[in-house]
Design an enzyme around this catalytic site. Structure first.
Site, PDB file in Angstrom:
ATOM      1  N   ASP A   2       1.826   0.353  -0.720  1.00 23.12           N
ATOM      2  CA  ASP A   2       3.032   1.163  -0.877  1.00 23.12           C
ATOM      3  C   ASP A   2       2.872   2.629  -0.464  1.00 23.12           C
ATOM      4  O   ASP A   2       2.955   2.960   0.694  1.00 23.12           O
ATOM      5  CB  ASP A   2       3.563   1.049  -2.313  1.00 23.12           C
ATOM      6  CG  ASP A   2       4.007  -0.366  -2.663  1.00 23.12           C
ATOM      7  OD1 ASP A   2       3.714  -1.282  -1.866  1.00 23.12           O
ATOM      8  OD2 ASP A   2       4.625  -0.576  -3.713  1.00 23.12           O
ATOM      9  N   GLU A  40      -0.120  -3.557 -15.441  1.00 18.36           N
ATOM     10  CA  GLU A  40      -0.079  -3.526 -13.976  1.00 18.36           C
ATOM     11  C   GLU A  40      -1.200  -2.654 -13.402  1.00 18.36           C
ATOM     12  O   GLU A  40      -1.891  -3.036 -12.464  1.00 18.36           O
ATOM     13  CB  GLU A  40       1.283  -2.999 -13.515  1.00 18.36           C
ATOM     14  CG  GLU A  40       1.449  -2.942 -12.004  1.00 18.36           C
ATOM     15  CD  GLU A  40       2.797  -2.390 -11.596  1.00 18.36           C
ATOM     16  OE1 GLU A  40       3.106  -2.438 -10.388  1.00 18.36           O
ATOM     17  OE2 GLU A  40       3.562  -1.913 -12.470  1.00 18.36           O
TER      18      GLU A  40
END
Length: 855
Positions: A589, A822
């Site tokens: 990302d 996460e």
């Protein structure tokens, strides 16, 4: 490759293909490429595809100057655009190993990861069950239904799940614990997929003896719109009753029974049931419908209860079960009903009450035994760590979902003259897959799935093969697979609109090849029995044609200017908002790349992924004895090129930093600054916009982080190279990426360390600790500690400390929060991002068991 191109060009020159010809040039390309290594049954299937009267998947094609195939939009009334045309090869999910008993054994399951508890079948229009319950928030009733990433619920997740017929989940509210168990049974059932049962235990969490009222809402919905029949005794329920019944083509006549066991006979009168029925295809907004019904009834009677009414031909029934915080509710589903009443009663008894308790106890024992057998942790780790390991595999398997729908694929509007939209619909497809996170990412992610399956195959290789097959079956005719799968209304409801449409120019790391390589190594190490070995070989035999096309897509669409260079396509080169244009296709990302994207870029991570892919394909060829077949690439030569240490260093190594870096058009002098802009009606506002103050130039991009360690991760660096020593120094340097909790994604010395990318985009891969990359680096530390070389002892020391840090931090966070996260904070080690992120963060279990892939 030269032979393939010569043959291809000769056939191209010898053919004149008309637009309406039944055999298009495209089909001949695939025929020439693939028939040579498919067996006779596969060849005949492919020929049938090519010569079929159905021409909806054929179209005119063109060729780029480089010899690659490019799409042309012909008459769409006669053909589909290439981007939404399935790959013309037999589907992997049609293999015999995935039919019959295997298919039926996996028919029913907890395949709705997006809800707190749900059951469905692996069919597009399934009978669907689920659970909701009411809580009070800010003095108002709120319905729990879809998983949320919030602190309202203290914690939730599967404590145990075997991926097939059993799971046990705990959901911790502020004042109570809901324990939901699921189990299947084929004994005595004539229905396809067998019978199943749900147990809901409600427990008081507070240190008092008060039994509070709990409002549970169990629902049953037929996605196909078939009417559901309401049971006769729903309102008069005391101990046992038929909630609903119906008939379906897949399972025959079915019934849903409810049985309640309160902890004291004095509490029997505390059980109360109500219902409402809806005729609607919309399950996503079911909780809203229920709350509206409750609000109306509360306004009429002052009581929080459903209306006990139903619409004509209702396909959804919601049953309100008002009970206490010390009770047990059993819901049993029986199908294929055609026997006498006495046999029916026996089946219901086996799925409820004491017999269900015994069945769940047996499944619990079997889960623990298999966990010990698969991961061999019992003698290595303390009980707290074992609990986290079981939660990792339990949540991974319990998060497997079944989805059905059509992806939206971006196509420029200029190519769609008759449409105002900028997307086309992919063909209707199903996907059986694990998901990264139930509350935030309850859908399929391509690169995540490879990491998921590194764990799952060690538990159940048949589940892994089918999931990988599902993904490869989503490949289009060009060898492209959409990287994110948002299939069906429930999946769509959990994703921002801007991320729905997929771009056919963008890829995702081919991590499925990590799994395939691991399976081959598992066969060599004799980790599989004879049946499993033969099934893996059969799978690879059919998968090869798709893997070959997948590699070809990468090797043509993501290739760079220089030989042996690659770059991730899809970065925005005209952005005025992003400090550093994202590379979503890389999976990393906002990890910083060249400041000004263009075709001169060289991404070291993608180069290494391509090395892995080529080496894996070469291994499959050698292992399967396919060296004499025609393929689109010379995998041996490509793997040799991409593992050329001298060439790698020329392209990506920086002596000053002692690190591998990206290359591109870059300047460090880019900032986000506030500017006044004029909007609608001359309204002035302030926006944070990107400004470049320095002139970009072609150079190595000076950001050290995960990308810098890809040559190390893929073991391209020789064990006796001084560069390996420098890599070990970088990894263990506290001023760079080392912390007491794991390795940081971006060096503390980077100019973009923990910097926002836009006004609203917080840093993501700019410092936080991610488990998948730590696992890969740890894997290579383990490798270099085992091979002969001057740095093996140093690698071992770093390996042991990093492994200990990762395990200790994940276990600490789980003890404190009840979740595996996460990613983890770079300074404090606290869990961040999505909760229940038992996608690749579940790799902590493989770190505990020291199971690593071989390259």
């Amino acid at each position: 490759m030269g032979y393939y191109n010569d043959q291809f060009q000769a056939r191209r020159r010898s053919l004149v293909v008309g637009q309406n010809s039944k055999v298009h040039l495209l089909c001949l390309v695939f025929l020439l490429s693939f028939l040579s290594f498919t067996d006779h049954s596969h060849s005949s299937t492919l020929l049938n595809l090519l010569y079929s009267n159905n021409e909806t998947h054929m179209m005119t094609t063109g060729f780029s100057p480089s010899g690659g195939i490019k799409p042309l939009f012909g008459d769409e009334s006669q053909s589909s655009p290439r981007v939404i045309t399935p790959f013309p090869s037999p589907k992997l999910t049609d293999l015999p190993m995935f039919q019959d008993d295997h298919k039926e054994s996996l028919y029913w399951g907890t395949y709705r990861p997006q809800v707190y508890f749900g059951v469905r079948a692996r069919t597009p229009k399934s009978l669907v069950a689920g659970l909701m319950w009411l809580v009070t928030k800010d003095g108002k009733p709120v319905m729990r239904h879809f998983c949320e990433n919030s602190e309202d619920l203290k914690s939730f997740g599967w404590r145990e799940h075997n991926g097939r017929d059993f799971g046990r989940q705990e959901l911790l509210e502020q004042d109570m614990i809901l324990e939901t168990s699921f189990v299947k049974s084929k004994e005595g059932s004539h229905g396809y997929g067998g019978d199943w049962s749900i147990r809901i235990n409600v427990k008081n969490m507070l240190n008092d003896e008060e039994n509070r009222t709990v409002h549970l809402f169990f629902y049953l919905a037929d996605e196909g719109g078939n009417g559901v029949n309401l049971g006769k005794d729903v309102l008069g329920l005391k101990e046992s009753s038929v909630l609903a019944s119906g008939s379906r083509q897949d399972v025959g006549n079915w019934q849903m029974h409810l049985k309640s066991e309160l902890c004291s006979s004095l509490l029997q009168n505390h059980l109360e049931t109500h219902y409402c029925g809806f005729k609607t295809p919309d399950i996503v907004n079911l909780s809203d419908l229920v709350q509206q019904n409750l609000a109306v009834q509360e306004g009429k009677s002052g009581r929080l209860q459903l209306s006990d009414t139903s619409e004509d031909s209702s396909n959804i029934y919601v049953f309100q079960i008002s009970t206490t915080t010390q009770s047990t509710i059993d819901v049993a589903f029986v199908s294929g009903i055609r026997e006498e009443t006495s046999n029916m009663e026996k089946r219901i008894m086996s799925l409820t009450g004491s017999l269900l308790s015994s069945l769940l106890a047996d499944k619990h024992i079997a889960f623990n035994a298999k966990f010990k057998d698969c991961f061999n942790l019992s003698e290595k780790l303390d009980p707290e760590t074992l609990v986290v390991g079981k939660a990792a595999i339990g949540n991974m398997l319990g998060g497997i979902g079944y989805f059905y729908g059509q992806s939206k694929i971006h196509v420029p509007r200029s190519d769609l003259a008759k449409s105002e939209d900028d997307f086309l619909l992919y063909w209707p497809a199903e996907l059986y897959t694990a998901v990264p996170s139930r509350p935030v990412f309850p859908r399929g992610f391509l690169w995540d799935e490879g990491f998921h399956q590194l764990l799952i195959w060690r538990w159940d290789v048949h589940i892994t093969l089918e999931i990988v097959g599902n993904w490869l079956d989503l490949m289009n005719i060009d060898g492209w697979i959409p990287r994110e799968q948002i299939l069906g209304d429930e999946a769509l409801s959990k994703i921002p609109k801007q991320y729905v449409v997929q771009y056919p120019s963008n890829g995702n790391p081919p991590t499925l090849l990590l799994v395939i390589r691991d399976l081959i190594d598992g066969i060599r190490a004799e980790k599989f029995n004879e049946v499993e070995r033969d099934e893996i070989l059969s799978f690879l035999d059919r998968a090869f044609v798709r893997l070959d096309a997948w590699f070809k897509w990468f090797n043509t669409s993501q290739i760079g200017k220089e030989k042996g260079s690659y770059y991730w396509h899809g970065r925005d080169n005209i952005t005025t908002k992003q400090l550093n244009p994202q590379s979503l296709s890389s999976g990393l990302d906002d990890y910083p790349r060249a400041s000004h994207p263009n075709e001169d870029e060289r991404h070291v991570d993608l180069r290494c992924w391509m090395y892995l892919a080529a080496d894996c394909m070469n291994s499959i060829q050698e292992f399967m004895g396919k060296k004499d077949i025609l393929v689109t690439e010379d995998y041996s030569s490509i793997a040799k090129l991409l593992s050329d240490f001298t060439l790698l260093n020329q392209m990506h190594y920086d002596d000053d930093h002692g690190a591998y870096l990206d290359f591109g058009n870059h300047t460090e002098d880019v900032r986000l600054i506030w500017k006044e802009v004029t909007g609608v009606d001359d309204h002035l506002s302030r926006e944070l916009v990107r400004e470049t103050f320095g002139r970009p130039e072609l150079r190595l991009v000076p950001h050290i982080g995960y990308v810098s360690f890809f040559p190390f991760m893929f073991r391209i660096i020789p064990a006796d190279s001084p560069i390996l020593d420098k890599q070990l120094d970088l990894i263990s340097n506290r001023s760079i990426v080392w912390s007491d909790y794991g390795l940081l994604s971006l060096a503390k010395t980077s100019s973009l360390y923990m910097k926002y990318n836009t006004e609203d985009e917080a840093p993501y891969w700019r410092g936080a600790i991610w488990m998948n990359m730590n696992y890969m680096i740890l894997s290579s530390l383990h490798h270099y500690s085992k091979v002969d070389g001057p740095y093996s002892s140093k690698a071992r020391t770093i390996y042991e400390e990093l492994r200990s840090n990762l395990i200790r931090n994940v276990v600490r966070n789980y003890d404190q929060t009840g979740y595996i996260w996460e990613h983890y904070d770079q300074t404090k080690g606290t869990g961040e991002g999505a909760r229940v992120f038992t996608g690749w963060s579940a790799l902590i279990l493989l770190i505990m068991s020291e199971e690593y892939p071989l390259f």
